[in-house]
Design a protein around this motif. Structure first.
Motif, short mmCIF file in Angstrom:
data_model
loop_
_atom_site.label_atom_id
_atom_site.label_comp_id
_atom_site.label_asym_id
_atom_site.label_seq_id
_atom_site.Cartn_x
_atom_site.Cartn_y
_atom_site.Cartn_z
N ASP A 1 0.76 -0.85 0.34
CA ASP A 1 -0.13 -0.06 -0.64
C ASP A 1 1.05 1.39 0.13
O ASP A 1 0.36 2.38 0.32
N ASP A 2 2.07 1.18 -0.10
CA ASP A 2 2.47 2.70 -0.49
C ASP A 2 2.76 3.33 -1.91
O ASP A 2 2.45 2.39 -2.90
N LEU A 3 2.32 4.41 -1.66
CA LEU A 3 2.23 5.26 -2.51
C LEU A 3 3.47 5.75 -3.45
O LEU A 3 4.70 6.08 -2.60
N LEU A 4 3.23 4.87 -4.57
CA LEU A 4 4.58 5.92 -5.25
C LEU A 4 4.46 6.43 -6.75
O LEU A 4 2.73 6.39 -7.09
N THR A 5 5.55 7.87 -7.14
CA THR A 5 5.83 8.53 -8.31
C THR A 5 4.92 7.36 -9.40
O THR A 5 5.75 5.95 -9.42
N ASP A 6 4.56 8.23 -10.44
CA ASP A 6 4.73 7.88 -12.09
C ASP A 6 6.02 7.17 -12.04
O ASP A 6 6.72 5.85 -12.28
N ALA A 7 7.07 7.56 -11.77
CA ALA A 7 8.70 7.32 -11.46
C ALA A 7 9.15 5.97 -10.84
O ALA A 7 9.40 4.97 -11.81
N GLU A 8 8.62 6.60 -9.67
CA GLU A 8 8.72 5.02 -9.58
C GLU A 8 7.89 3.97 -9.99
O GLU A 8 8.61 2.25 -9.14
N ALA A 9 6.28 4.31 -9.32
CA ALA A 9 6.09 3.45 -10.05
C ALA A 9 6.30 2.11 -11.63
O ALA A 9 6.44 1.15 -11.80
N GLY A 10 7.00 2.66 -12.39
CA GLY A 10 7.38 2.74 -14.00
C GLY A 10 9.12 1.82 -13.75
O GLY A 10 9.21 1.06 -14.21
N ALA A 11 9.97 2.40 -12.32
CA ALA A 11 10.60 1.64 -12.24
C ALA A 11 10.32 0.21 -11.53
O ALA A 11 10.77 -1.25 -12.42
N ILE A 12 9.67 -0.23 -10.87
CA ILE A 12 8.98 -1.49 -10.35
C ILE A 12 8.43 -2.62 -11.50
O ILE A 12 8.30 -3.24 -12.08
N ALA A 13 7.49 -1.56 -12.30
CA ALA A 13 6.75 -2.02 -13.48
C ALA A 13 7.66 -2.53 -14.81
O ALA A 13 7.21 -2.81 -15.73
N GLY A 14 8.54 -1.58 -15.22
CA GLY A 14 9.45 -2.09 -16.26
C GLY A 14 9.62 -0.95 -17.56
O GLY A 14 9.25 -1.64 -18.55
N ILE A 15 8.17 0.03 -16.98
CA ILE A 15 7.98 0.77 -18.16
C ILE A 15 8.50 2.18 -17.48
O ILE A 15 9.00 2.62 -16.61
N THR A 16 8.29 3.48 -18.47
CA THR A 16 8.50 4.41 -17.98
C THR A 16 7.18 5.23 -17.77
O THR A 16 6.26 4.85 -17.58
N ALA A 17 7.39 6.84 -16.64
CA ALA A 17 6.81 7.10 -16.01
C ALA A 17 5.68 7.95 -16.86
O ALA A 17 4.64 7.31 -16.75
N SER A 18 6.02 7.79 -18.02
CA SER A 18 4.96 8.23 -19.07
C SER A 18 4.30 7.42 -19.49
O SER A 18 2.86 7.37 -19.62
N THR A 19 4.54 6.30 -19.88
CA THR A 19 3.41 4.33 -19.91
C THR A 19 2.76 4.86 -18.70
O THR A 19 2.06 4.42 -18.62
N VAL A 20 3.03 4.96 -17.69
CA VAL A 20 1.84 4.73 -16.17
C VAL A 20 0.82 5.89 -16.67
O VAL A 20 0.25 4.89 -16.07
N ARG A 21 1.80 6.47 -17.01
CA ARG A 21 0.30 7.92 -16.89
C ARG A 21 -0.88 7.67 -18.03
O ARG A 21 -2.17 6.98 -17.98
N ALA A 22 0.02 7.29 -19.19
CA ALA A 22 -0.63 6.79 -19.92
C ALA A 22 -1.56 5.38 -19.86
O ALA A 22 -2.91 5.42 -20.31
#
Length: 198
Positions: free
Chosen positions: A73-94
């Motif tokens: 339940d930690d909250l992550l920024t788009d860049a942090e979430a992208g690093a875990i998901a293996g995608i870019t921050a812009s892809t997280v937002r898209a």
């Protein structure tokens, strides 16, 4: 990253807790505060702080430690979430718009995603496989020659050989259904093509 369940404050909230304006806070208190209290990792524009640490600093008490272990339940920024998901921050937002990842929650004027959502997104393939970041073309792109250039070159060659009369840009424009300026460009390209051949 905002650790699970931790209230957070931005600089305006910190100043309000101290009972002063933001301008006064920045002028009189912020330097000492910034030396003692670190913003939460990944927070930028605005910098955010753990509320318990802010309260401890304002009370002159030792700062409580932040949780060290990651939690779903930690909250992550788009860049942090992208690093875990293996995608870019812009892809997280898209992906949040298209539904490939949840829309996240808004805090302090920006969107945050749970660690569990980022980990779930890591197991899914991207819908669109575009070019890899930094990829270079293996071969230069082929410039396509306008077929009208060859026709105009043939007309000019015939005129120079004396088998046809010279043609004007206005006549070519009427023949090809284009503007006079486009016809002039075709004539120029035809001349270049003929010079390259000879």
């Amino acid at each position: 990253m905002i650790p699970r369940g931790r209230p957070t404050l931005d600089i305006h909230d910190v100043a309000a807790r101290a009972g002063v304006s933001v301008a006064t806070w920045r002028r009189r208190h912020h330097a000492a505060f910034a030396a003692a209290v670190q913003p939460l990792p990944g927070s930028v524009r605005p910098l955010i702080y753990d509320a318990a640490q802010v309260d401890a600093h304002l009370a002159g008490e030792p700062l409580p430690a932040l949780p060290a272990d990651p939690h779903p339940d930690d909250l992550l920024t788009d860049a942090e979430a992208g690093a875990i998901a293996g995608i870019t921050a812009s892809t997280v937002r898209a992906d949040a718009v298209t539904g490939l990842i949840d829309r996240g929650t808004e805090r302090h004027g920006r969107r945050w995603w749970t660690r569990s959502a980022a980990e779930a997104r890591a197991g899914r393939e991207a819908q669109y496989k575009g070019r890899t970041a930094g990829a270079k073309d293996l071969a230069p792109r082929i410039a396509r020659t306008d077929p009208r250039v060859r026709e105009v070159a043939a007309i000019i060659a015939a005129a120079e050989a004396g088998t046809a009369r010279p043609v004007t840009a206005a006549e070519l424009a009427e023949q090809f259904g284009v503007s006079t300026r486009t016809a002039e460009r075709l004539m120029a390209k035809a001349g270049e093509a003929r010079r390259e051949e000879s």
